[in-house]
Write an enzyme that holds these catalytic residues in place. Sequence first.
Site, mmCIF file in Angstrom:
data_model
loop_
_atom_site.group_PDB
_atom_site.id
_atom_site.type_symbol
_atom_site.label_atom_id
_atom_site.label_comp_id
_atom_site.label_asym_id
_atom_site.label_seq_id
_atom_site.Cartn_x
_atom_site.Cartn_y
_atom_site.Cartn_z
ATOM 1 N NE ARG A 165 -3.667 -2.242 0.449
ATOM 2 C CZ ARG A 165 -4.941 -2.449 0.206
ATOM 3 N NH1 ARG A 165 -5.809 -1.500 0.396
ATOM 4 N NH2 ARG A 165 -5.360 -3.592 -0.269
ATOM 5 C CB SER A 237 -8.855 -0.998 3.931
ATOM 6 O OG SER A 237 -9.137 -2.239 3.369
ATOM 7 C CD GLU A 333 -5.357 1.430 2.337
ATOM 8 O OE1 GLU A 333 -4.286 0.831 2.511
ATOM 9 O OE2 GLU A 333 -6.334 0.953 1.757
HETATM 10 N N1 EPU Z 1 -10.991 -10.308 9.710
HETATM 11 C C1 EPU Z 1 -11.739 -10.425 10.860
HETATM 12 N N2 EPU Z 1 -12.727 -9.500 11.075
HETATM 13 C C2 EPU Z 1 -13.000 -8.517 10.192
HETATM 14 C C3 EPU Z 1 -12.226 -8.404 9.015
HETATM 15 C C4 EPU Z 1 -11.217 -9.323 8.793
HETATM 16 O O1 EPU Z 1 -11.531 -11.307 11.690
HETATM 17 O O2 EPU Z 1 -13.906 -7.729 10.442
HETATM 18 C C5 EPU Z 1 -9.968 -11.344 9.448
HETATM 19 C C6 EPU Z 1 -10.422 -12.281 8.326
HETATM 20 O O3 EPU Z 1 -11.168 -13.346 8.810
HETATM 21 C C7 EPU Z 1 -9.102 -12.739 7.730
HETATM 22 C C8 EPU Z 1 -8.187 -11.529 7.923
HETATM 23 O O4 EPU Z 1 -8.783 -10.726 8.952
HETATM 24 O O5 EPU Z 1 -8.583 -13.806 8.447
HETATM 25 C C9 EPU Z 1 -8.003 -10.726 6.658
HETATM 26 O O6 EPU Z 1 -9.274 -10.271 6.186
HETATM 27 P P1 EPU Z 1 -9.588 -10.013 4.637
HETATM 28 O O7 EPU Z 1 -9.246 -11.208 3.844
HETATM 29 O O8 EPU Z 1 -10.983 -9.509 4.540
HETATM 30 O O9 EPU Z 1 -8.563 -8.931 4.191
HETATM 31 P P2 EPU Z 1 -7.990 -7.609 4.902
HETATM 32 O O10 EPU Z 1 -6.562 -7.861 5.250
HETATM 33 O O11 EPU Z 1 -8.893 -7.173 5.998
HETATM 34 C C10 EPU Z 1 -7.036 -6.588 2.714
HETATM 35 C C11 EPU Z 1 -7.123 -5.297 1.979
HETATM 36 C C12 EPU Z 1 -8.462 -5.213 1.241
HETATM 37 C C13 EPU Z 1 -8.552 -6.382 0.268
HETATM 38 C C14 EPU Z 1 -8.449 -7.678 1.059
HETATM 39 C C15 EPU Z 1 -8.445 -8.888 0.188
HETATM 40 C C16 EPU Z 1 -5.744 -3.801 3.288
HETATM 41 C C17 EPU Z 1 -5.697 -2.592 4.162
HETATM 42 N N3 EPU Z 1 -6.956 -4.188 2.895
HETATM 43 O O12 EPU Z 1 -8.051 -6.555 3.723
HETATM 44 O O13 EPU Z 1 -8.482 -4.004 0.505
HETATM 45 O O14 EPU Z 1 -9.758 -6.352 -0.460
HETATM 46 O O15 EPU Z 1 -7.211 -7.679 1.815
HETATM 47 O O16 EPU Z 1 -7.215 -9.012 -0.452
HETATM 48 O O17 EPU Z 1 -4.699 -4.350 2.965
HETATM 49 C C18 EPU Z 1 -9.284 -1.756 0.322
HETATM 50 O O18 EPU Z 1 -8.130 -1.424 0.132
HETATM 51 O O19 EPU Z 1 -10.203 -0.933 0.375
HETATM 52 C C19 EPU Z 1 -9.585 -3.169 0.554
HETATM 53 C C20 EPU Z 1 -10.822 -3.566 0.798
#
Ligand code: EPU
Length: 337
Positions: A165, A237, A333
Amino acid sequence: MIRVRENYNLKAHNTFSMDATCKYFVESDREKELSEFVTDYELNPEEIIILGGGSNFLFTTDFPGVVFYPLMEGYTILREDEHEVIVQVGSGVVWDDFVAWTVERGYYGIENLSLIPGHVGATPVQNIGAYGVEVKEVISGVRAIDLQTGKVVGFHADQCRFGYRDSIFKHEWKNRFIITYVTFCLSKRPRFNLNYGSIREEVDRLGGVSLANVRQAVIRVRNTKLPDVKVWPNAGSFFKNPVVPKELSDTLSKSYPQLPLYPVDEERVKVAAGWLIEAAGWKGKGIGNAGVHDKQALVLINKGEANGVEVAHLANEIKKSVFLKFGIWLEPEVNII
Ligand code: EPU
């Protein structure tokens, strides 16, 4: 034609749907026009915002400076052989239109980045990423106007210092360049990345691996987790996933064995911020008109009439409680103005 508007309302230009004005709003689809404009004025980086789709800004107040809104259009194939295609894309093109264009033509590389909001010009700044793919893997170069000299310049991907990012356009070169075109190198040979979460399952449900099915699977997964900006204005995010020293993540995982961790290198580990926010009790909650999405706690939403100050206040309260519980200070972010 270049268009300059004074005291312009940005409500339609930010996905949080905040009512805020800028002193000047400058839009053009021509490098020459923008370059002449910036040569005529001396601007400080603090007086500038370069706006794409507005999906990464939270306005808490009016902006007393100049907003540049580059609208370069079009796809130009610069080179092509049986293995790959190099295409230059205008910064004003809607990112997901470009993804759809590549999928229709059988070009592999960005299908996992389907449905990410925003314009093509913002993608190198943020190094957008999702479902195991980051845009830096396919960017070969960037063209831009230097706001200090008015000259059109070109950068190789190596000069952009891409990270998670992150890029040089958020640091030394912040508000220094208006990106006008981005060049992508895409594969004509199948090259899928299906390792992330539920993508493979969703692809199987759609009938098997193909470019169109991967795009469709990503769209479905995103639609189930992420709020529709038309219903709940938001900027995706709100925080980055924090990268912490391994000692801290080792200690935390003893107390919280379910905490999702992603090793970065030998010393550092990336922690799922959404999990931390949920574990701190914020998922589906909020303060006043600012809320935390009930399906993905990393996303803050405007429940209708929230102003930017309310959303920023909620973000601060979340940061404080995550810090008190886990000793991790979350970093936004989103650009907070
Ligand atoms: N999780 C939770 N609770 C929540 C959200 C997430 O327990 O409310 C856990 C999930 O179960 C999982 C882990 O956290 O084990 C990661 O969650 P997720 O796969 O949804 O991805 P993220 O790391 O929360 C990142 C990006 C997203 C992108 C997703 C999928 C960042 C800041 N965000 O989210 O990007 O869509 O991975 O690759 O890196 C965006 O930039 O707007 C965005 C949505």
